[in-house]
Design a protein around this motif. Sequence first.
Motif, mmCIF file in Angstrom:
data_model
loop_
_atom_site.group_PDB
_atom_site.id
_atom_site.type_symbol
_atom_site.label_atom_id
_atom_site.label_comp_id
_atom_site.label_asym_id
_atom_site.label_seq_id
_atom_site.Cartn_x
_atom_site.Cartn_y
_atom_site.Cartn_z
ATOM 1 N N HIS A 92 -11.948 31.500 -9.237
ATOM 2 C CA HIS A 92 -12.108 31.295 -7.800
ATOM 3 C C HIS A 92 -12.077 32.624 -7.056
ATOM 4 N N VAL A 93 -12.661 32.599 -5.860
ATOM 5 C CA VAL A 93 -12.768 33.789 -5.017
ATOM 6 C C VAL A 93 -12.189 33.471 -3.646
ATOM 7 N N TYR A 94 -11.286 34.324 -3.175
ATOM 8 C CA TYR A 94 -10.718 34.182 -1.840
ATOM 9 C C TYR A 94 -11.333 35.274 -0.974
ATOM 10 N N LEU A 95 -12.160 34.889 0.001
ATOM 11 C CA LEU A 95 -12.958 35.820 0.785
ATOM 12 C C LEU A 95 -12.215 36.275 2.032
ATOM 13 N N VAL A 96 -12.131 37.578 2.216
ATOM 14 C CA VAL A 96 -11.421 38.161 3.354
ATOM 15 C C VAL A 96 -12.339 39.175 4.050
ATOM 16 N N SER A 97 -11.755 40.016 4.913
ATOM 17 C CA SER A 97 -12.569 40.916 5.717
ATOM 18 C C SER A 97 -12.462 42.386 5.337
ATOM 19 N N GLY A 98 -11.728 42.710 4.279
ATOM 20 C CA GLY A 98 -11.620 44.107 3.900
ATOM 21 C C GLY A 98 -10.591 44.323 2.819
ATOM 22 N N GLY A 99 -10.414 45.590 2.432
ATOM 23 C CA GLY A 99 -9.571 45.926 1.303
ATOM 24 C C GLY A 99 -8.098 45.672 1.511
ATOM 25 N N SER A 100 -7.562 46.091 2.656
ATOM 26 C CA SER A 100 -6.136 45.854 2.917
ATOM 27 C C SER A 100 -5.834 44.363 2.929
ATOM 28 N N GLU A 101 -6.710 43.580 3.553
ATOM 29 C CA GLU A 101 -6.535 42.120 3.568
ATOM 30 C C GLU A 101 -6.583 41.557 2.150
ATOM 31 N N ALA A 102 -7.469 42.094 1.328
ATOM 32 C CA ALA A 102 -7.584 41.595 -0.045
ATOM 33 C C ALA A 102 -6.296 41.857 -0.822
ATOM 34 N N VAL A 103 -5.749 43.063 -0.697
ATOM 35 C CA VAL A 103 -4.500 43.373 -1.395
ATOM 36 C C VAL A 103 -3.366 42.520 -0.864
ATOM 37 N N GLU A 104 -3.282 42.389 0.455
ATOM 38 C CA GLU A 104 -2.227 41.564 1.056
ATOM 39 C C GLU A 104 -2.300 40.133 0.524
ATOM 40 N N ALA A 105 -3.504 39.590 0.459
ATOM 41 C CA ALA A 105 -3.677 38.226 -0.046
ATOM 42 C C ALA A 105 -3.296 38.132 -1.524
ATOM 43 N N ALA A 106 -3.645 39.146 -2.307
ATOM 44 C CA ALA A 106 -3.316 39.130 -3.732
ATOM 45 C C ALA A 106 -1.805 39.151 -3.954
ATOM 46 N N LEU A 107 -1.095 39.944 -3.166
ATOM 47 C CA LEU A 107 0.365 40.004 -3.294
ATOM 48 C C LEU A 107 0.985 38.646 -2.993
ATOM 49 N N LYS A 108 0.518 38.006 -1.931
ATOM 50 C CA LYS A 108 1.071 36.710 -1.547
ATOM 51 C C LYS A 108 0.665 35.624 -2.538
ATOM 52 N N MET A 109 -0.544 35.723 -3.065
ATOM 53 C CA MET A 109 -1.001 34.757 -4.063
ATOM 54 C C MET A 109 -0.154 34.856 -5.331
ATOM 55 N N ALA A 110 0.140 36.102 -5.723
ATOM 56 C CA ALA A 110 0.958 36.303 -6.913
ATOM 57 C C ALA A 110 2.365 35.753 -6.713
#
Length: 447
Positions: A92-110
């Motif tokens: 699956h892919v979680y679509l965001v608006s940029g790199g910082s958002e992507a990392v932030e989402a990955a940390l919370k997902m983990a």
Amino acid sequence: MTHVFHRHLHSTPPVAACASGMRIQDAAGRSYLDASGGAAVSALGHGHPDVLAAMHAQIDRLAYAHTSFFTTEVAERLADELVRTAPAGMGHVYLVSGGSEAVEAALKMARQYFVEIGQPQRTHFIARRQSYHGNTLGALAVGGNAWRRAPFAPMLVPATHVAPCYPYREQRAGETPEQYGLRLADELDAAIVAQGADRVIAFVAETVGGATAGVLTPVPGYFNAVRAVCDRHGVLLILDEVMCGMGRTGTLYASEQEDVVPDLVTIAKGLGGGYQPVGAVLAQKKIVDALSQGSGFFQHGHTYLGHPVACAAALAVQTVIRRDGLLAKVRADGLAFGAMLRQALGEHPHVGDIRGRGFFWGIELVADRGSKRPFAAALKVHAAVKQDALARGLLCYPSGGTADGVHGDHVLLAPPFIASRADLQEITRLLGASITAVTRASVAAGG
């Protein structure tokens, strides 16, 4: 007079007026050769007609729909394409608006993954010194760049930082690259054990180090050893490919060249090539299944997730890269680019190291080659190189604090994938002239 809150408040940058291909023109009519793709963003250069057409078509059809109400055809198509070409097991892919958002989402997902599987005691992240993962507070907390962290340190969630894979400065005499990589993996293992293996969520690393250390390429076997350490302790591996991914190093994911598969991977920059703000987290099936079989809800979100125009731009960029064979071009021309840089700068008295892959290169500047001594930080050699290059009509991406977060200077190069070999030769010529002029002046100033 400007009312824009610019990055630097003591000067106003030139006004970018138009751009095409490899060049940006300012309002005064000066043309600049873009050797860094902005911040390693522009994969296809500027004004690519296919991307512009896809964006126009999407705007005419649907410009915005909030993801709490709708999905969109273009978001579904982009996710399908990303999963099709992703590292094995990504579902699956979680679509965001940029790199910082992507990392932030990955940390919370983990973190939520471990909550969902009954391990809520896992609260800690381990990353590397001299890493950069973004400027939001969570991303900044795992990042290891001392200068960026310092003003906000009291606000940051604690994280442990281990050594980067930085052979130029940290590989020992007589130590093979493989031995060096194993030593680093052992350090990670010790850090996990010291923290408490059942308390660590993930190890976070840029597959190829980016902005703050100047393109640190991993030694052979390093990431395989890291993957084994993470697996041994039940710790997730999060690879940050915001800067080095999406073809920048010659393969769609930099991890392909390491023969390693992460649990989560973050992408942005080259995903949409700068045509729209877009990023994503790709997640292994086990992570999505844990949330699906548990709460059924990822406790996170932003207003512009999966923005239709951003998705259309990203899908078009990825389509052009595949259609035009640009990954093979980046691999071949990247070897030529590296050879050009080494021929022009390899014996320069103030170039300590030239490192990179594909269209992603870092040049570390030093006051003394023999001792690897950096220039005095107060001289801001990197900033002087940027300004000198700008005056010559070259856009490059220098940064400071390379060696330890305070000392050291490097120049990062990340030209668009469309760059010709003549473009690469011109980049090399102009940058060489800037490095020579600035380092000569810095030595004269007592650097």
